[in-house]
Design a protein around this motif. Structure first.
Motif, short mmCIF file in Angstrom:
data_model
loop_
_atom_site.label_atom_id
_atom_site.label_comp_id
_atom_site.label_asym_id
_atom_site.label_seq_id
_atom_site.Cartn_x
_atom_site.Cartn_y
_atom_site.Cartn_z
N LEU A 92 -11.19 -2.44 13.53
CA LEU A 92 -10.51 -2.05 12.29
C LEU A 92 -10.57 -0.53 12.12
O LEU A 92 -9.59 0.11 11.75
CB LEU A 92 -11.15 -2.74 11.08
N ILE A 136 -3.15 2.21 1.72
CA ILE A 136 -1.80 1.64 1.76
C ILE A 136 -1.31 1.36 0.35
O ILE A 136 -0.20 1.75 -0.04
CB ILE A 136 -1.78 0.34 2.59
N LYS A 171 0.09 3.84 -2.35
CA LYS A 171 1.47 4.33 -2.29
C LYS A 171 2.41 3.53 -3.18
O LYS A 171 3.52 3.96 -3.48
CB LYS A 171 1.98 4.27 -0.85
N ALA A 172 1.97 2.31 -3.55
CA ALA A 172 2.84 1.47 -4.37
C ALA A 172 2.47 1.62 -5.84
O ALA A 172 1.49 2.28 -6.18
CB ALA A 172 2.70 0.02 -3.93
N LEU A 225 -3.64 4.77 12.74
CA LEU A 225 -2.48 4.59 11.87
C LEU A 225 -2.46 5.56 10.69
O LEU A 225 -1.41 5.79 10.10
CB LEU A 225 -2.44 3.15 11.34
N ALA A 233 -12.23 -1.77 5.86
CA ALA A 233 -11.01 -2.54 5.57
C ALA A 233 -10.44 -2.16 4.20
O ALA A 233 -9.24 -1.86 4.08
CB ALA A 233 -11.32 -4.04 5.63
N PHE A 249 -8.96 1.47 3.94
CA PHE A 249 -7.64 1.61 4.55
C PHE A 249 -6.57 0.91 3.73
O PHE A 249 -5.48 1.44 3.51
CB PHE A 249 -7.67 1.06 5.98
N PHE A 267 0.23 8.23 10.04
CA PHE A 267 1.56 7.81 9.58
C PHE A 267 1.57 7.51 8.10
O PHE A 267 2.62 7.34 7.50
CB PHE A 267 2.00 6.57 10.34
N LEU A 268 0.37 7.38 7.54
CA LEU A 268 0.29 6.86 6.18
C LEU A 268 0.27 7.96 5.13
O LEU A 268 0.90 7.86 4.08
CB LEU A 268 -0.99 6.02 6.07
N ARG A 285 1.36 11.10 4.96
CA ARG A 285 2.53 11.95 4.71
C ARG A 285 3.46 11.33 3.68
O ARG A 285 3.75 10.16 3.75
CB ARG A 285 3.31 12.14 6.01
N ASP A 286 3.90 12.14 2.75
CA ASP A 286 4.91 11.61 1.83
C ASP A 286 5.80 12.70 1.30
O ASP A 286 5.32 13.74 0.91
CB ASP A 286 4.23 10.88 0.66
N VAL A 314 -8.14 1.20 14.62
CA VAL A 314 -6.74 1.05 14.20
C VAL A 314 -6.46 1.90 12.96
O VAL A 314 -5.41 2.54 12.87
CB VAL A 314 -6.44 -0.44 13.92
N LEU A 365 -3.48 -7.68 -0.25
CA LEU A 365 -3.52 -7.24 1.15
C LEU A 365 -4.93 -7.34 1.72
O LEU A 365 -5.11 -7.67 2.90
CB LEU A 365 -3.08 -5.77 1.25
#
Lengths: 219, 359
Positions: free
Chosen positions: A205, A149, A152-153, A212, A142, A145, A215-216, A218-219, A208, A163
């Motif tokens: 978890l 996420i 990226k911020a 996912l 958990a 992952f 999609f995460l 790549r930037d 998933v 989160l």
């Protein structure tokens, strides 16, 4: 290089990196020792119920501080370089396995420290080790992952907590229950059911996260 | 979907259904019931006068057809020897309990049944506990003068079932439970749009996902609020750390985090992609939280921890006639709100993208 070899190689690289910049690992170990000593000197007399709660809480915060750096420690450019060399899923898998092992080691350390200071209240050692391993795995999946996420911020450390904490509540609730059984102050017949549920949560978890992650990154 | 949001028929339908739900849900009376029986315990070989409190009953108007029984099972039933009506909701019934009961238990429970031609039949289970001085099953079966319970009256008109403790709050089913179901539908839809966004990378799918999640959060908050009011009435406290209350709170926190995440990205495409990823992840994390964990632990909610399920028996056909429309009505209304949020987001984006021609 196939995916399995890539994962192993990345796992090795993570270990080497950790060892080179050993301040991070020693920081977490210091945190664990300091917390255990503080809790012990504040409470002195720790019953099994309290022991169970303290153990999982210390593990939770150790997990946060250990995993938060998973994706942050490397610059965007270096990550791009990795992605051009290896399968992104191998990178994710390596981080998850590494964090699982790290958390498992840390929880054994917490267990040992607490046992040293307060005595070992664990009655069913096998069950407790299993719970600790599955718990380390769940927390690692958990948080790894979520840290992918939040990396990226901009303010990723705060975001990781916001989160991550609600998402790991089901894992922690199950862990506390299994821990209570292993410490012997609750007798429950449905303990295999709890273990299966913990495993099921981990696997969902994980799947998933694998679905996912493409999609995460790549930037 | 984009064509549907300009149409009005489904919005009108949603509002009409909700009007029906409010009118029916609030105005249909409860079935007459028994709220209290005193005293609630006695011994064998005695005379006892039970004071029975009714709810929504018309004892005084139906004085002539009043019949009262205590009932052990379908075979052993005892009729009242004397019935004194004290008011529309109060009646006294005298019983002669024989020396032996046709039961091998020391303490036997009896249900109380009242029947008259206006209110129909009303039952209160476990109304009276009788303690036997000495147990003798064979003696009990011979001594017991069993009365027949026949020709029970049927209540005319539409009513909702009367349940002890719940009372009038049974109407909250149309709000608390149906808001909750509507929330799950909306969150599922939001996840579907997040998947659509990841597949097609079209901005409008992200607007839909965000709009639906906002409305889902609103429904969840309302569900929690109506639940807390209900809990205050039935459990005595607004918040009692029941496992379902707790997991619902966590579920809402997960979705609050979705909005925190959305606000922390300056780049729009990145914001849309990462929040879609998180939305799917959060939905999957929600399933053990809502469907698996509450079944493991004791809960005060119906259907958990030995509490009777709130389904087959309690949700009777009259309640279904309001409950299912309520779920549809709340869902339609939520879709309307979400479509407004979606259109606002699209207009904002459009204005943002437009080059300023003059200033």
């Amino acid at each position: 290089m196939n995916m399995f070899r890539q994962t192993l190689r990345l796992l090795w690289r993570d270990w080497v990196l950790e060892w080179r910049s050993s301040y991070a690992l020693s920081g977490i170990i210091l945190y664990v020792i300091a917390t255990v000593v503080l809790v012990y000197s504040a409470l002195l007399n720790i019953g099994p119920q309290l022991w169970n709660a303290i153990f999982w809480v210390i593990l939770l915060f150790a997990a946060v501080s250990a995993i938060v750096k998973s994706f942050v420690q490397e610059s965007q450019h270096r990550q791009l370089y990795y992605y051009s060399l290896v399968d992104p899923l191998a990178l994710l898998a390596a981080k998850m396995i590494y964090n699982t092992l790290l958390l498992f080691g840390l929880s054994l350390l917490i267990w040992g420290m607490l046992a040293l200071l307060t005595g070992n209240p664990v009655k069913e050692t096998g069950l407790f080790v299993l719970a600790v391993f599955l718990g380390s795995m769940g927390l690692a999946i958990a948080f790894t992952f979520v840290s992918a996420i939040s990396a990226k911020a901009q303010n990723s450390a705060t975001l990781l907590a916001v989160l991550g904490f609600p998402i790991i509540v089901p894992i922690l609730l199950t862990l506390v229950k299994i821990g209570a059984n292993a410490l012997g102050f609750i007798q429950d017949t449905s303990i295999t059911g709890d273990l299966l549920i913990l495993m099921a949560i981990n696997l969902t978890l994980l799947s998933v996260a694998i679905l996912l992650y493409p999609f995460l990154w790549r930037d | 979907m984009d064509r549907l949001i300009k149409k009005n028929w489904w919005k009108a339908l949603g509002v009409l259904i909700l009007l029906y739900v409010f009118v029916m849900g609030m105005l249909v009376p409860l079935k007459p019931g028994i709220t209290q029986v005193t005293p609630s315990a006695t011994r064998t070989n005695s005379q006892i006068v039970l004071d029975v409190q009714g709810y929504n009953t018309h004892f005084d108007e139906a004085k002539d057809t009043m019949r009262i029984w205590i009932k052990m099972d379908d075979e052993y039933i005892l009729a009242a020897t004397r019935i004194t009506v004290k008011g529309p909701t109060q009646v006294e019934a005298a019983f002669e309990i024989p020396a032996y009961l046709p039961s091998d238990r020391r303490v036997q429970d009896f249900a109380l049944v009242i029947d008259n031609h206006i209110d129909g039949a009303a039952v209160r289970p476990n109304a009276l506990l009788v303690t036997q001085d000495s147990i003798d099953l064979a003696m009990g079966q011979t001594v017991w003068r069993s009365d027949r319970m026949e020709n029970l009256h049927q209540l005319k008109g539409i009513t909702f079932p009367f349940r002890n403790i719940l009372g009038e709050t049974i109407r909250n089913t149309y709000f608390h439970v149906s808001l909750w179901l509507a929330m799950m539908i909306i969150f599922t839809a939001a996840m579907v749009y997040s998947i659509k966004y990841l597949r097609k990378q079209e901005r409008r799918f992200d607007h839909w996902a965000a709009a639906l999640t906002t409305v889902g959060l609103l429904l969840g908050g309302l569900g929690l609020l109506t639940g807390a009011i209900w809990a205050e009435y039935t459990w005595g406290k607004f918040w009692s750390w029941d496992i379902k209350q707790f997991t619902t709170l966590i579920a809402l926190l997960i979705y609050f985090a979705y909005f925190v995440l959305r606000r922390s990205f300056p780049d729009e495409a990145q914001q849309a992609r990462i929040s879609a990823v998180y939305n799917i992840f959060a939905f999957v994390a929600l399933i053990p939280l809502i469907y698996v964990l509450p079944r493991l632990t004791d809960s005060l909610h119906p259907g958990n921890g030995g509490n009777p399920a709130f389904g087959s028996e309690d949700l009777d056909s009259t309640m279904r006639m309001v409950f299912y429309p309520a779920v549809i009505g709340w869902t339609l209304l939520s879709c309307w709100i979400a479509s407004l949020l979606y259109r606002t987001a699209v207009i904002e984006e459009h204005l943002w993208d437009e080059e300023p021609t003059h200033d």
